[in-house]
Design a protein around this motif. Structure first.
Motif, PDB file in Angstrom:
ATOM      1  N   ASP A  38     -35.629  38.928 -25.610  1.00  0.00           N
ATOM      2  CA  ASP A  38     -35.724  38.905 -24.147  1.00  0.00           C
ATOM      3  C   ASP A  38     -34.772  39.918 -23.518  1.00  0.00           C
ATOM      4  N   SER A  39     -35.062  40.255 -22.282  1.00  0.00           N
ATOM      5  CA  SER A  39     -34.190  41.175 -21.539  1.00  0.00           C
ATOM      6  C   SER A  39     -32.895  40.468 -21.163  1.00  0.00           C
ATOM      7  N   SER A  40     -31.954  41.241 -20.696  1.00  0.00           N
ATOM      8  CA  SER A  40     -30.658  40.693 -20.290  1.00  0.00           C
ATOM      9  C   SER A  40     -30.783  40.060 -18.913  1.00  0.00           C
ATOM     10  N   VAL A  41     -30.819  38.736 -18.919  1.00  0.00           N
ATOM     11  CA  VAL A  41     -30.864  37.953 -17.680  1.00  0.00           C
ATOM     12  C   VAL A  41     -29.840  36.827 -17.831  1.00  0.00           C
ATOM     13  N   PRO A  42     -29.512  36.109 -16.767  1.00  0.00           N
ATOM     14  CA  PRO A  42     -28.529  35.030 -16.881  1.00  0.00           C
ATOM     15  C   PRO A  42     -28.934  34.003 -17.950  1.00  0.00           C
ATOM     16  N   PRO A  43     -27.940  33.417 -18.643  1.00  0.00           N
ATOM     17  CA  PRO A  43     -28.209  32.492 -19.748  1.00  0.00           C
ATOM     18  C   PRO A  43     -29.218  31.374 -19.477  1.00  0.00           C
ATOM     19  N   PRO A  44     -29.263  30.783 -18.303  1.00  0.00           N
ATOM     20  CA  PRO A  44     -30.248  29.702 -18.158  1.00  0.00           C
ATOM     21  C   PRO A  44     -31.693  30.197 -18.314  1.00  0.00           C
ATOM     22  N   PHE A  45     -31.902  31.485 -18.130  1.00  0.00           N
ATOM     23  CA  PHE A  45     -33.267  32.024 -18.127  1.00  0.00           C
ATOM     24  C   PHE A  45     -33.589  32.875 -19.353  1.00  0.00           C
ATOM     25  N   ALA A  58     -44.967  26.800 -40.253  1.00  0.00           N
ATOM     26  CA  ALA A  58     -44.452  27.756 -39.275  1.00  0.00           C
ATOM     27  C   ALA A  58     -43.186  27.173 -38.671  1.00  0.00           C
ATOM     28  N   GLN A  59     -42.218  28.029 -38.435  1.00  0.00           N
ATOM     29  CA  GLN A  59     -40.954  27.609 -37.840  1.00  0.00           C
ATOM     30  C   GLN A  59     -40.669  28.510 -36.643  1.00  0.00           C
ATOM     31  N   MET A  60     -40.293  27.891 -35.525  1.00  0.00           N
ATOM     32  CA  MET A  60     -39.894  28.645 -34.332  1.00  0.00           C
ATOM     33  C   MET A  60     -38.454  28.297 -33.999  1.00  0.00           C
ATOM     34  N   ILE A  61     -37.632  29.330 -33.942  1.00  0.00           N
ATOM     35  CA  ILE A  61     -36.227  29.170 -33.581  1.00  0.00           C
ATOM     36  C   ILE A  61     -36.023  29.876 -32.244  1.00  0.00           C
ATOM     37  N   VAL A  62     -35.541  29.123 -31.254  1.00  0.00           N
ATOM     38  CA  VAL A  62     -35.319  29.660 -29.916  1.00  0.00           C
ATOM     39  C   VAL A  62     -33.822  29.644 -29.637  1.00  0.00           C
ATOM     40  N   ASN A  63     -33.316  30.770 -29.106  1.00  0.00           N
ATOM     41  CA  ASN A  63     -31.898  30.824 -28.749  1.00  0.00           C
ATOM     42  C   ASN A  63     -31.726  31.573 -27.437  1.00  0.00           C
ATOM     43  N   SER A  64     -30.553  31.401 -26.859  1.00  0.00           N
ATOM     44  CA  SER A  64     -30.161  32.141 -25.664  1.00  0.00           C
ATOM     45  C   SER A  64     -28.774  32.708 -25.929  1.00  0.00           C
ATOM     46  N   TYR A  65     -28.703  34.003 -26.058  1.00  0.00           N
ATOM     47  CA  TYR A  65     -27.444  34.684 -26.377  1.00  0.00           C
ATOM     48  C   TYR A  65     -26.745  34.053 -27.585  1.00  0.00           C
TER      49      TYR A  65
END
Length: 156
Positions: A38-45, A58-65
């Motif tokens: 993802d692009s650089s946007v505030p952490p909540p988004f 199938a495995q999906m790993i989602v992270n934020s920063y």
């Protein structure tokens, strides 16, 4: 006379400048890894995710920063796996130069890798910024991304 010599050289460069698509169905692929950056946007988004696809799961790993948001695994069928392989072929996924980003910042990116018995068969990346793409991943990556994400119910 110059045209006579330039024509064969131009023909050679036209064949070398674009790699032909791989016939993925013949490569015995048993693992596919797709990542969205993802692009650089505030952490909540901000959300990055990686989908690791094997013949039966199938495995999906989602992270934020770097902070883990979710890690979900699902069982898939051989047909679902084969359908993704078919999208690699029909989407003409290949390595080809998309140029550089000319200093553009703030875009998002995608990467895709395919393996057979732990050996890398294919790997490519694309960065989308300012309405232009850069990197070396060419083809219809959107169809693969869409199909992979839609394997996971309730993913927003």
């Amino acid at each position: 006379m110059k045209t006579f010599f330039l024509l064969p050289i131009m023909t050679i460069f036209s064949f070398c400048s674009s790699q032909k698509p791989i016939n993925y169905k013949d490569k015995n692929i048993d693992e596919i890894s797709y990542s969205y950056h993802d692009s650089s946007v505030p952490p909540p988004f901000q959300r990055n995710f990686t989908i690791n696809l094997k013949v039966d799961k199938a495995q999906m790993i989602v992270n934020s920063y770097g902070k883990l948001i979710s890690d979900t695994s699902i069982v898939i069928t051989q047909k679902q796996f084969d359908d993704i392989i078919g999208l690699l072929d029909s989407g003409k996924i290949r390595n080809d130069s998309l140029g550089n980003n000319d200093g553009c910042t703030g875009g998002d990116g995608e990467s895709l890798s395919c393996y057979s018995k732990d050996s890398l068969i294919f790997s490519g990346d694309v960065y989308h910024c300012g309405g232009k793409d850069s990197g070396n991943l060419k083809g219809n990556i959107d169809s693969i991304s869409y199909a992979l994400v839609n394997m996971f119910p309730n993913f927003d």
